[in-house]
Design an enzyme around this catalytic site. Sequence first.
Site, short mmCIF file in Angstrom:
data_model
loop_
_atom_site.label_atom_id
_atom_site.label_comp_id
_atom_site.label_asym_id
_atom_site.label_seq_id
_atom_site.Cartn_x
_atom_site.Cartn_y
_atom_site.Cartn_z
N LYS A 266 0.63 -1.63 -0.42
CA LYS A 266 -0.25 -0.01 0.17
C LYS A 266 1.05 0.98 0.28
O LYS A 266 2.24 1.15 0.57
CB LYS A 266 -0.54 0.37 0.84
N ARG A 340 -10.37 -11.44 1.63
CA ARG A 340 -10.46 -12.69 1.13
C ARG A 340 -10.66 -13.78 0.59
O ARG A 340 -11.35 -15.05 0.45
CB ARG A 340 -11.36 -12.16 -0.38
N1 BES Z 1 -7.73 -3.75 4.09
C1 BES Z 1 -8.54 -3.55 2.86
C2 BES Z 1 -9.86 -2.61 2.85
C3 BES Z 1 -9.52 -1.63 2.98
C4 BES Z 1 -9.88 0.05 3.31
C5 BES Z 1 -9.92 -1.66 5.15
C6 BES Z 1 -9.74 1.14 3.39
C7 BES Z 1 -10.63 -0.49 5.08
C8 BES Z 1 -10.17 0.89 5.15
C9 BES Z 1 -8.13 -4.41 1.86
O1 BES Z 1 -7.44 -5.51 2.60
C10 BES Z 1 -7.54 -3.98 0.78
O2 BES Z 1 -6.67 -4.32 0.46
N2 BES Z 1 -8.62 -4.29 -0.21
C11 BES Z 1 -8.57 -3.42 -1.95
C12 BES Z 1 -8.40 -4.46 -2.93
C13 BES Z 1 -8.02 -4.51 -4.08
C14 BES Z 1 -6.41 -3.69 -4.17
C15 BES Z 1 -9.17 -5.34 -5.14
C16 BES Z 1 -8.50 -2.02 -2.06
O3 BES Z 1 -9.62 -2.27 -1.19
O4 BES Z 1 -7.77 -0.84 -2.07
MN MN Z 2 -5.53 -5.24 1.61
#
Ligand code: BES
Ligand code: MN
Length: 489
Positions: A266, A340
């Site tokens: 990230k 997931r």
């Molecule tokens: N934990 C994150 C989602 C999230 C984002 C929770 C902001 C709380 C606040 C999740 O694991 C994630 O990183 N999701 C990605 C999915 C994408 C890579 C398809 C996202 O939402 O960007």
């Molecule tokens: Mn994630």
Amino acid sequence: MTTPAKIEFHPADPAALAAVRGKIAILVAPDGRMDKLARKVNSLCRGAVARLAESRVFADLKPAEGHALWFPAGLAAEAVLVVKLARNCDALTARKAGAAMAGFAAGSALTVLAPTHPRAADISLGVALRGYDFNSCKSDAGKGPGKVAFMVNNPEKVAAEAAPLAALAEGVFFTRDLVNEPSNILTTTDFAARLAAMQELGVDVTILEEDQLDKLGMRALLAVGQGSESPSKVVVMRWNRGRPGEAPLALVGKGVVFDSGGISLKPGAGMEDMTMDMGGAAVVSGVLRTLALRNARANVVGVVGLVENMPDGRAQRPGDVVKSMKGDMIEVINTDAEGRLVLADILWYAQQEFKPAGVIDLATLTGAIIIGLGHENAGVFSNDDAFCNAFLRAARSEGEGAWHMPLGDAYDKLIKSRIADIKNTGGRPAGSITAAQFLKRFIKDEMPWIHLDIAGVALRKEATDLAPKGATGWGVLALDRLIRDRFEG
Ligand code: BES
Ligand code: MN
Ligand code: ZN
């Protein structure tokens, strides 16, 4: 552990009011009517309450809001909060009034005068919930919640109504603590130990370690944790005080104690918020704690997947293919779509192992749900309209925002893999729905299922009605209510 204020219920005693120290809260109806204790306070401070009640200031207050009178003559108390509240208010307004009192008390002793209010117990729940203060990481740990005493006409009756609500407040605090805790403290091991401690309350807790998870075939979950020093774990919490042999409700939670994104790292800005990525597991844990504390007559099993998603030489890579417990092969396009992968395996495990009557999973699953719904509503996805509507009703009556989102096979083409059975991302369009469609693949036909995407509601940057800024505990109230309404006999 942060514990809610201990709230006592005493008989109404007008003669004691002049000497009460700390802060006092009284209730005045929108038309200015006062109960006998409010009238006594008014006369001790020579009509100041009545003058306020006739003023523009009072007229402009919304229901459950209050106005403080500081250092009132004739009272030992340092301030009186005059709260505008009708006798026939609903439970949520009563809780809001309690929250206003807790905000006003700010840790000092509080005496609430509510001799005849029919929702005094709900007021006490509001006081408890809004009094939450996470300070386990401060060197000056604070003094904890101040003492709270209610004066009511029927203390035994109100105390009996307030007892199950106090169990709820404890469950919510448990969830909030888990979500607020930083990831170097709340490791997978520490999280599991906090859940194991619930055995003392009569919850049956089993911790599955990596070798057992491997034998079960949970390669998707294990792949997420393989770049971390903290061992992956699945914790099963069982509460079985319902009808013997009756199929349980399964609550399944994503417990990523820190989500760096893994090799699909990230961006740095805001990454610190990913300490909350175990919010789903925290809600499941808080609900089980509440059920135990109020000795619920229900069969419920909680299953949480505790992992940490870190980049490392052993971490999984984009492009890897992993085999899920179900047997489906998953192509990992983005290691940041890890929730997931964890849920795929524990959803399957929960169904295989416990043959539940229904499954509800909770996960801080997608950033896309924040784009769609902001921080006011969780996304609700379901394959069963009756089950889904029962949840939506429970959420509405508890004041927890929840919005029904669509599923549909047409979305499956976005997560079709060239080389495996499915891939773990579907690109930008409908990001929360493709995540839910992914999960649906791991739900058996005919199994009533609800998926709650709580990424937006688990943690807030600003205080809400019932919580200071930070973890909210969203979902504990709604799920406890759903269990009371549908799964308790
Ligand atoms: N934990 C994150 C989602 C999230 C984002 C929770 C902001 C709380 C606040 C999740 O694991 C994630 O990183 N999701 C990605 C999915 C994408 C890579 C398809 C996202 O939402 O960007
Ligand atoms: Mn994630
Ligand atoms: Zn995540």
